[in-house]
Design an enzyme around this catalytic site. Structure first.
Site, PDB file in Angstrom:
ATOM      1  N   SER A  90       1.231  37.527   6.310  1.00 42.03           N
ATOM      2  CA  SER A  90       2.627  37.267   6.676  1.00 42.03           C
ATOM      3  C   SER A  90       2.823  36.480   7.964  1.00 42.03           C
ATOM      4  O   SER A  90       3.961  36.151   8.293  1.00 42.03           O
ATOM      5  CB  SER A  90       3.402  38.576   6.763  1.00 42.03           C
ATOM      6  OG  SER A  90       3.749  39.014   5.483  1.00 42.03           O
ATOM      7  N   TYR A 192      12.236  44.829   4.675  1.00 45.12           N
ATOM      8  CA  TYR A 192      11.271  43.738   4.554  1.00 45.12           C
ATOM      9  C   TYR A 192      11.056  43.413   3.079  1.00 45.12           C
ATOM     10  O   TYR A 192      10.728  44.276   2.276  1.00 45.12           O
ATOM     11  CB  TYR A 192       9.952  44.181   5.181  1.00 45.12           C
ATOM     12  CG  TYR A 192       8.964  43.072   5.420  1.00 45.12           C
ATOM     13  CD1 TYR A 192       8.948  42.383   6.628  1.00 45.12           C
ATOM     14  CD2 TYR A 192       8.031  42.737   4.449  1.00 45.12           C
ATOM     15  CE1 TYR A 192       8.029  41.388   6.856  1.00 45.12           C
ATOM     16  CE2 TYR A 192       7.106  41.742   4.670  1.00 45.12           C
ATOM     17  CZ  TYR A 192       7.102  41.067   5.866  1.00 45.12           C
ATOM     18  OH  TYR A 192       6.185  40.074   6.092  1.00 45.12           O
ATOM     19  N   SER A 193      11.239  42.155   2.730  1.00 47.73           N
ATOM     20  CA  SER A 193      11.058  41.732   1.341  1.00 47.73           C
ATOM     21  C   SER A 193      10.404  40.366   1.298  1.00 47.73           C
ATOM     22  O   SER A 193      10.947  39.378   1.810  1.00 47.73           O
ATOM     23  CB  SER A 193      12.405  41.682   0.611  1.00 47.73           C
ATOM     24  OG  SER A 193      12.239  41.149  -0.691  1.00 47.73           O
ATOM     25  N   ASN A 194       9.250  40.296   0.665  1.00 49.71           N
ATOM     26  CA  ASN A 194       8.568  39.011   0.525  1.00 49.71           C
ATOM     27  C   ASN A 194       9.351  38.038  -0.338  1.00 49.71           C
ATOM     28  O   ASN A 194       9.164  36.820  -0.233  1.00 49.71           O
ATOM     29  CB  ASN A 194       7.174  39.243  -0.049  1.00 49.71           C
ATOM     30  CG  ASN A 194       6.267  39.928   0.949  1.00 49.71           C
ATOM     31  OD1 ASN A 194       5.930  39.373   1.977  1.00 49.71           O
ATOM     32  ND2 ASN A 194       5.891  41.165   0.654  1.00 49.71           N
ATOM     33  N   THR A 334       2.435  39.987  12.366  1.00 49.24           N
ATOM     34  CA  THR A 334       1.262  40.563  11.731  1.00 49.24           C
ATOM     35  C   THR A 334       1.145  40.021  10.311  1.00 49.24           C
ATOM     36  O   THR A 334       2.107  39.480   9.757  1.00 49.24           O
ATOM     37  CB  THR A 334       1.368  42.093  11.652  1.00 49.24           C
ATOM     38  OG1 THR A 334       2.614  42.435  11.038  1.00 49.24           O
ATOM     39  CG2 THR A 334       1.303  42.711  13.036  1.00 49.24           C
ATOM     40  N   GLY A 335      -0.031  40.194   9.722  1.00 43.71           N
ATOM     41  CA  GLY A 335      -0.231  39.765   8.347  1.00 43.71           C
ATOM     42  C   GLY A 335      -1.197  40.677   7.622  1.00 43.71           C
ATOM     43  O   GLY A 335      -2.230  41.055   8.185  1.00 43.71           O
TER      44      GLY A 335
END
Length: 383
Positions: A90, A192-194, A334-335
């Site tokens: 992300s 949070y939504s991709n 962050t990812g």
């Protein structure tokens, strides 16, 4: 992408002023850098807790320190090196958000434009007639469901996703068939939504007339000379790289996720990079090389989330006050994608910066998470 959900966590970072003429004054003491030996010990501690490999770049008053620990490849035993490439998860969102804000600066879209103005019919208004705006996509206040939650219902979802193929439209359609989390922009709501960043990737393509990978390359990668950064269009992770692993329960050997479908996290988490490149990107972003100042302020205006009081979110940026308690929050992103966990953060005063990449994510232990936090705090905290 984002942190764990049940059995799978596919959810998936000063210009110097010339002194005026006048009486000489004593120079301020140079900022002290983090203890390099302590950094290496902390990095080795991550490996001791079961992460196969880790790489890091730290920039501070002591200069630049690059480190590696563990192995990049469990098959041949090659050591992890600081220049190894990895999937950033992300952290990609900061790149996509930057391109969207560049397009806003060029007058091609407005932050408060309904997305339907540019992508008609893609995201329907709610039953109350409320549209989703560009800003709400950027800061996760759209209320759109996360398409990852749909994909994780598959049998063996992570390995299924590894070799899957989905168009961006298919990913969005998965999400819009799910119930809305809340009304777009509803006061006090955040999720949070991709899916938000799939839609933004489609917006970039519509407004630029080119593919998302080419837009990011032309607008960010090439101008900043990010030689280790790419937006893959194939499964293969090329060049010297960390292999990303997950150790699933009941299996004797870990699964290698270095090669992964480029469509699975298209928009929210598909960039490949290096520690040095990510640090350079965030320095350029804060230094005014990518956005005009008013849009950098919009990007870096941070709001409460559902991730606890320590974490806030802006437009493709997050902050965390938990890494250095008692100090101002650090900012970056962050990812998390299968096999990889990335942290790229800068201190509030811009004096300390770290990018840390680990070659395990969803099957890390809490002890490994604590060891990674030790690396981050050693690099970022003054106390």
């Amino acid at each position: 992408m984002r942190r764990r959900t049940a059995a799978v966590s596919v959810v998936l970072a000063a210009a110097a002023l010339a002194p005026a003429a006048g009486p000489a004054v004593a120079a301020a003491p140079a900022a002290r850098g983090a203890d390099r030996a302590a950094l290496q010990r902390a990095l080795d501690g991550v490996i001791a807790e079961g992460v196969p490999g880790a790489v890091v770049e730290v920039r501070d008053g002591g200069g630049v320190w690059r480190g590696g620990s563990g192995v990049a490849d469990l098959t041949d035993g090659r050591r992890a090196r600081p220049g190894d490439r990895f999937r950033v998860g992300s952290v990609t969102k900061s790149f996509v958000a930057t391109v969207v804000l560049q397009l806003v600066a060029e007058g091609k879209a407005g932050l408060d434009d309904p997305i339907g103005r540019h992508l008609p019919g893609l995201v329907p208004d709610t039953a109350k007639g409320t549209p989703v705006t560009v800003r709400q996509l950027l800061d996760h206040t759209s209320g759109l469901a996360n398409y990852i939650d749909v994909l994780r219902r598959e049998n063996d979802p992570v390995r299924t996703l590894q070799h899957s193929h989905h168009t961006p439209r298919e990913l969005v359609d998965m999400a819009i068939q799910e119930p809305r989390t809340f009304e777009p922009g509803e006061a006090g709501k955040w999720a949070y939504s991709n899916t938000n960043y799939v839609v933004l990737g489609m917006l970039v393509e519509k407004l630029t007339g080119t593919t998302l990978d080419k837009a990011i390359t032309r607008r960010i990668v090439r101008p900043l000379h990010l030689t280790g950064t790419s937006v893959p269009t194939s499964e293969r992770l090329s060049g010297p790289h960390l292999h990303g692993y997950e150790q699933f329960p009941g299996e004797s050997a870990p699964t290698d996720f270095a090669d992964f479908s480029p469509t699975a996290f298209w928009g929210p988490g598909n960039i490949v990079s290096t520690t040095a490149d990510l640090n350079r990107f965030y320095r350029a972003l804060a230094g005014g090389k990518l956005l005009p100042s008013h849009l950098w302020r919009e990007m870096n205006t941070l709001h409460d989330t559902d991730r606890g009081e320590n974490r806030k979110y802006g437009l493709g940026l997050e902050s965390n006050s938990g890494y250095c308690p008692g100090e101002k929050p650090v900012w970056g992103h962050t990812g998390s994608v299968p096999g990889y966990n990335t942290f790229s953060f800068t201190s509030a005063d811009g004096e300390r910066q770290i990018t840390l990449a680990l070659s395990k994510d969803m099957t890390k232990t809490p002890q490994a998470d604590a060891a990674a936090l030790k690396v981050l705090s050693t690099a970022l905290c003054t106390k």
